[in-house]
Scaffold this motif. Structure first.
Motif, PDB file in Angstrom:
ATOM      1  N   GLU A  68     -11.948 -20.923   6.232  1.00  0.00           N
ATOM      2  CA  GLU A  68     -11.626 -20.826   4.877  1.00  0.00           C
ATOM      3  C   GLU A  68     -11.418 -19.277   4.365  1.00  0.00           C
ATOM      4  O   GLU A  68     -10.391 -19.081   3.309  1.00  0.00           O
ATOM      5  CB  GLU A  68     -12.704 -21.467   3.918  1.00  0.00           C
ATOM      6  CG  GLU A  68     -12.276 -21.366   2.291  1.00  0.00           C
ATOM      7  CD  GLU A  68     -13.361 -22.224   1.756  1.00  0.00           C
ATOM      8  OE1 GLU A  68     -12.967 -22.883   0.553  1.00  0.00           O
ATOM      9  OE2 GLU A  68     -14.620 -22.421   2.076  1.00  0.00           O
ATOM     10  N   ALA A  69     -12.267 -18.533   4.904  1.00  0.00           N
ATOM     11  CA  ALA A  69     -12.071 -17.150   4.505  1.00  0.00           C
ATOM     12  C   ALA A  69     -10.728 -16.510   4.980  1.00  0.00           C
ATOM     13  O   ALA A  69     -10.191 -15.771   4.058  1.00  0.00           O
ATOM     14  CB  ALA A  69     -13.238 -16.255   5.353  1.00  0.00           C
ATOM     15  N   LEU A  70     -10.181 -16.896   6.093  1.00  0.00           N
ATOM     16  CA  LEU A  70      -8.632 -16.322   6.621  1.00  0.00           C
ATOM     17  C   LEU A  70      -7.801 -17.047   5.600  1.00  0.00           C
ATOM     18  O   LEU A  70      -7.227 -16.229   5.041  1.00  0.00           O
ATOM     19  CB  LEU A  70      -8.649 -17.139   7.833  1.00  0.00           C
ATOM     20  CG  LEU A  70      -7.238 -16.833   8.373  1.00  0.00           C
ATOM     21  CD1 LEU A  70      -6.867 -15.309   8.456  1.00  0.00           C
ATOM     22  CD2 LEU A  70      -7.050 -17.343   9.805  1.00  0.00           C
ATOM     23  N   ARG A  71      -7.971 -18.377   5.375  1.00  0.00           N
ATOM     24  CA  ARG A  71      -6.751 -18.873   4.288  1.00  0.00           C
ATOM     25  C   ARG A  71      -6.778 -18.132   2.796  1.00  0.00           C
ATOM     26  O   ARG A  71      -5.953 -17.850   2.267  1.00  0.00           O
ATOM     27  CB  ARG A  71      -7.113 -20.356   3.979  1.00  0.00           C
ATOM     28  CG  ARG A  71      -6.824 -21.023   5.401  1.00  0.00           C
ATOM     29  CD  ARG A  71      -6.734 -22.584   4.909  1.00  0.00           C
ATOM     30  NE  ARG A  71      -8.089 -22.945   4.410  1.00  0.00           N
ATOM     31  CZ  ARG A  71      -8.816 -23.876   4.961  1.00  0.00           C
ATOM     32  NH1 ARG A  71      -8.817 -23.971   6.465  1.00  0.00           N
ATOM     33  NH2 ARG A  71     -10.186 -23.889   4.648  1.00  0.00           N
ATOM     34  N   LEU A  72      -8.315 -18.079   2.389  1.00  0.00           N
ATOM     35  CA  LEU A  72      -8.213 -17.302   0.803  1.00  0.00           C
ATOM     36  C   LEU A  72      -7.820 -15.832   0.980  1.00  0.00           C
ATOM     37  O   LEU A  72      -7.242 -15.429   0.115  1.00  0.00           O
ATOM     38  CB  LEU A  72      -9.613 -17.450   0.516  1.00  0.00           C
ATOM     39  CG  LEU A  72     -10.160 -18.757   0.129  1.00  0.00           C
ATOM     40  CD1 LEU A  72     -11.643 -18.980  -0.198  1.00  0.00           C
ATOM     41  CD2 LEU A  72      -9.167 -19.469  -1.106  1.00  0.00           C
ATOM     42  N   THR A  73      -8.106 -15.053   2.177  1.00  0.00           N
ATOM     43  CA  THR A  73      -7.730 -13.748   2.199  1.00  0.00           C
ATOM     44  C   THR A  73      -5.996 -13.718   2.349  1.00  0.00           C
ATOM     45  O   THR A  73      -5.581 -12.697   1.791  1.00  0.00           O
ATOM     46  CB  THR A  73      -8.248 -13.116   3.640  1.00  0.00           C
ATOM     47  OG1 THR A  73      -9.563 -13.030   3.638  1.00  0.00           O
ATOM     48  CG2 THR A  73      -7.602 -11.828   3.703  1.00  0.00           C
ATOM     49  N   ASP A  90     -20.435 -13.049   6.320  1.00  0.00           N
ATOM     50  CA  ASP A  90     -21.698 -13.497   7.119  1.00  0.00           C
ATOM     51  C   ASP A  90     -20.921 -13.961   8.297  1.00  0.00           C
ATOM     52  O   ASP A  90     -19.781 -14.059   8.844  1.00  0.00           O
ATOM     53  CB  ASP A  90     -22.047 -14.543   6.677  1.00  0.00           C
ATOM     54  CG  ASP A  90     -23.313 -15.213   7.342  1.00  0.00           C
ATOM     55  OD1 ASP A  90     -24.267 -14.310   7.672  1.00  0.00           O
ATOM     56  OD2 ASP A  90     -23.687 -16.312   7.402  1.00  0.00           O
ATOM     57  N   LEU A  91     -21.914 -13.850   9.487  1.00  0.00           N
ATOM     58  CA  LEU A  91     -21.520 -13.700  10.751  1.00  0.00           C
ATOM     59  C   LEU A  91     -21.664 -15.242  11.394  1.00  0.00           C
ATOM     60  O   LEU A  91     -20.825 -15.989  12.087  1.00  0.00           O
ATOM     61  CB  LEU A  91     -22.260 -12.900  12.059  1.00  0.00           C
ATOM     62  CG  LEU A  91     -21.587 -11.312  11.418  1.00  0.00           C
ATOM     63  CD1 LEU A  91     -22.293 -10.657  12.732  1.00  0.00           C
ATOM     64  CD2 LEU A  91     -20.302 -11.223  11.471  1.00  0.00           C
ATOM     65  N   HIS A  92     -22.891 -15.751  11.182  1.00  0.00           N
ATOM     66  CA  HIS A  92     -23.280 -17.272  11.738  1.00  0.00           C
ATOM     67  C   HIS A  92     -22.732 -18.142  10.526  1.00  0.00           C
ATOM     68  O   HIS A  92     -23.468 -18.549   9.540  1.00  0.00           O
ATOM     69  CB  HIS A  92     -24.806 -17.130  11.569  1.00  0.00           C
ATOM     70  CG  HIS A  92     -25.207 -18.555  12.412  1.00  0.00           C
ATOM     71  ND1 HIS A  92     -24.866 -18.905  13.858  1.00  0.00           N
ATOM     72  CD2 HIS A  92     -25.941 -19.488  11.891  1.00  0.00           C
ATOM     73  CE1 HIS A  92     -25.404 -19.933  14.053  1.00  0.00           C
ATOM     74  NE2 HIS A  92     -26.047 -20.247  12.855  1.00  0.00           N
ATOM     75  N   MET A  93     -21.590 -19.003  10.698  1.00  0.00           N
ATOM     76  CA  MET A  93     -21.099 -19.918   9.914  1.00  0.00           C
ATOM     77  C   MET A  93     -20.481 -20.869  10.682  1.00  0.00           C
ATOM     78  O   MET A  93     -20.014 -20.855  11.958  1.00  0.00           O
ATOM     79  CB  MET A  93     -19.946 -19.407   8.989  1.00  0.00           C
ATOM     80  CG  MET A  93     -20.468 -18.436   7.986  1.00  0.00           C
ATOM     81  SD  MET A  93     -19.133 -17.703   6.958  1.00  0.00           S
ATOM     82  CE  MET A  93     -18.120 -16.724   8.125  1.00  0.00           C
ATOM     83  N   PRO A  94     -20.497 -22.314  10.147  1.00  0.00           N
ATOM     84  CA  PRO A  94     -20.061 -23.270  11.050  1.00  0.00           C
ATOM     85  C   PRO A  94     -18.448 -23.098  11.446  1.00  0.00           C
ATOM     86  O   PRO A  94     -17.741 -22.618  10.318  1.00  0.00           O
ATOM     87  CB  PRO A  94     -20.413 -24.535  10.267  1.00  0.00           C
ATOM     88  CG  PRO A  94     -20.265 -24.091   8.979  1.00  0.00           C
ATOM     89  CD  PRO A  94     -21.138 -22.616   8.900  1.00  0.00           C
ATOM     90  N   GLY A  95     -18.136 -23.792  12.476  1.00  0.00           N
ATOM     91  CA  GLY A  95     -16.379 -23.569  12.707  1.00  0.00           C
ATOM     92  C   GLY A  95     -16.058 -22.335  13.132  1.00  0.00           C
ATOM     93  O   GLY A  95     -16.985 -21.912  14.132  1.00  0.00           O
ATOM     94  N   MET A  96     -15.115 -21.622  12.630  1.00  0.00           N
ATOM     95  CA  MET A  96     -14.953 -20.169  12.976  1.00  0.00           C
ATOM     96  C   MET A  96     -15.937 -19.259  12.220  1.00  0.00           C
ATOM     97  O   MET A  96     -16.267 -19.392  11.306  1.00  0.00           O
ATOM     98  CB  MET A  96     -13.558 -19.952  12.125  1.00  0.00           C
ATOM     99  CG  MET A  96     -13.090 -18.551  12.706  1.00  0.00           C
ATOM    100  SD  MET A  96     -11.304 -18.171  11.853  1.00  0.00           S
ATOM    101  CE  MET A  96     -10.296 -19.063  12.504  1.00  0.00           C
ATOM    102  N   ASP A  97     -16.594 -18.553  13.303  1.00  0.00           N
ATOM    103  CA  ASP A  97     -17.723 -17.607  12.973  1.00  0.00           C
ATOM    104  C   ASP A  97     -16.878 -16.462  12.139  1.00  0.00           C
ATOM    105  O   ASP A  97     -15.752 -16.266  12.107  1.00  0.00           O
ATOM    106  CB  ASP A  97     -18.478 -17.295  14.062  1.00  0.00           C
ATOM    107  CG  ASP A  97     -17.922 -16.389  15.201  1.00  0.00           C
ATOM    108  OD1 ASP A  97     -16.756 -15.991  14.973  1.00  0.00           O
ATOM    109  OD2 ASP A  97     -18.679 -16.467  16.332  1.00  0.00           O
ATOM    110  N   GLY A  98     -17.988 -15.801  11.766  1.00  0.00           N
ATOM    111  CA  GLY A  98     -17.418 -14.373  11.181  1.00  0.00           C
ATOM    112  C   GLY A  98     -16.845 -13.189  11.952  1.00  0.00           C
ATOM    113  O   GLY A  98     -15.978 -12.727  11.465  1.00  0.00           O
TER     114      GLY A  98
END
Length: 216
Positions: free
Chosen positions: A38-43, A54-62
């Motif tokens: 989601e970070a990638l899409r929103l960026t 953050d680095l530790h996230m579900p799916g694609m990590d940071g």
């Protein structure tokens, strides 16, 4: 106005960082992401100046998200803000292109300062993180050629600026410590980089160690 995207899977963290950013006059929150994808899409859609990652996230990590974000939008600055600042996460994040790395136990003011420094092209680190980065880099770069190379001549003020850079202080903090303007600090840092051929502040910090200006 500096636009920030917050990427963290914990709602409480996102809410706290949003409130912190929105308490300032020069930083606004463009959006929030709960994982790396989601970070990638929103960026791509929002084009923020800074991503607090953050680095530790579900799916694609940071780490993967940082790499992908900088591939599609190199102008965005990624600052890691994480609970875990161990080397297993630190160096992969920096290798992926993160410009800074903060542990979540830093002060709120340090987070805001990191955002502003990132936009100015600096590399904000927690003091403990900077010491590890510089120590590792100093070991890697402490070659025989480096030891034989004659050190450039520094003025007393340049040596003091160099020492404070090695301590991880920002330009603003250096100015306050030395009672000089931030423009003057920037000039000294620029001159130091030119004199030493250093591409960034980490390399200047390593040089300070090699010159005995600070303890390794």
């Amino acid at each position: 106005m500096i636009s920030v995207l917050i990427a963290d899977d914990q709602q409480l963290v996102r809410a706290g960082v949003r409130m912190l950013c929105e308490s300032t006059a020069d930083i606004t929150v463009a959006g929030e992401a709960v994982n790396g994808a989601e970070a990638l899409r929103l960026t791509e859609r929002l084009q923020p100046d800074v991503v607090l990652m953050d680095l530790h996230m579900p799916g694609m990590d940071g780490i993967m998200a940082t790499r992908q974000i900088l591939r599609v939008r190199p102008a965005t600055r990624v600052v890691v803000l994480t609970t875990f600042d161990d080397d297993d996460r630190l160096y992969p994040a920096l290798s992926a292109g993160a410009c800074g790395f903060l542990a979540k136990d830093v002060s709120p003011e340090s987070v805001l300062d990191a955002i502003r420094r990132a936009v100015q092209g600096e590399s904000p680190y927690s003091s403990s993180v900077l010491r590890r980065v510089v120590s590792r880099a100093a070991t890697a770069w402490d070659t025989e050629d480096d030891r034989r190379r004659e050190a450039p001549h520094f003025t007393d003020r340049e040596r003091e600026v160099l020492r404070l850079v090695a301590e991880g202080l920002s330009n603003t903090e250096i100015g306050e410590r030395m009672h000089i303007g931030i423009t003057t600090v920037k000039t000294h840092v620029s001159n130091l980089m030119t004199k030493t051929g250093s591409p960034n502040r980490v390399r200047l910090a390593v040089l300070a160690i090699q010159q005995g200006l600070t303890a390794r």
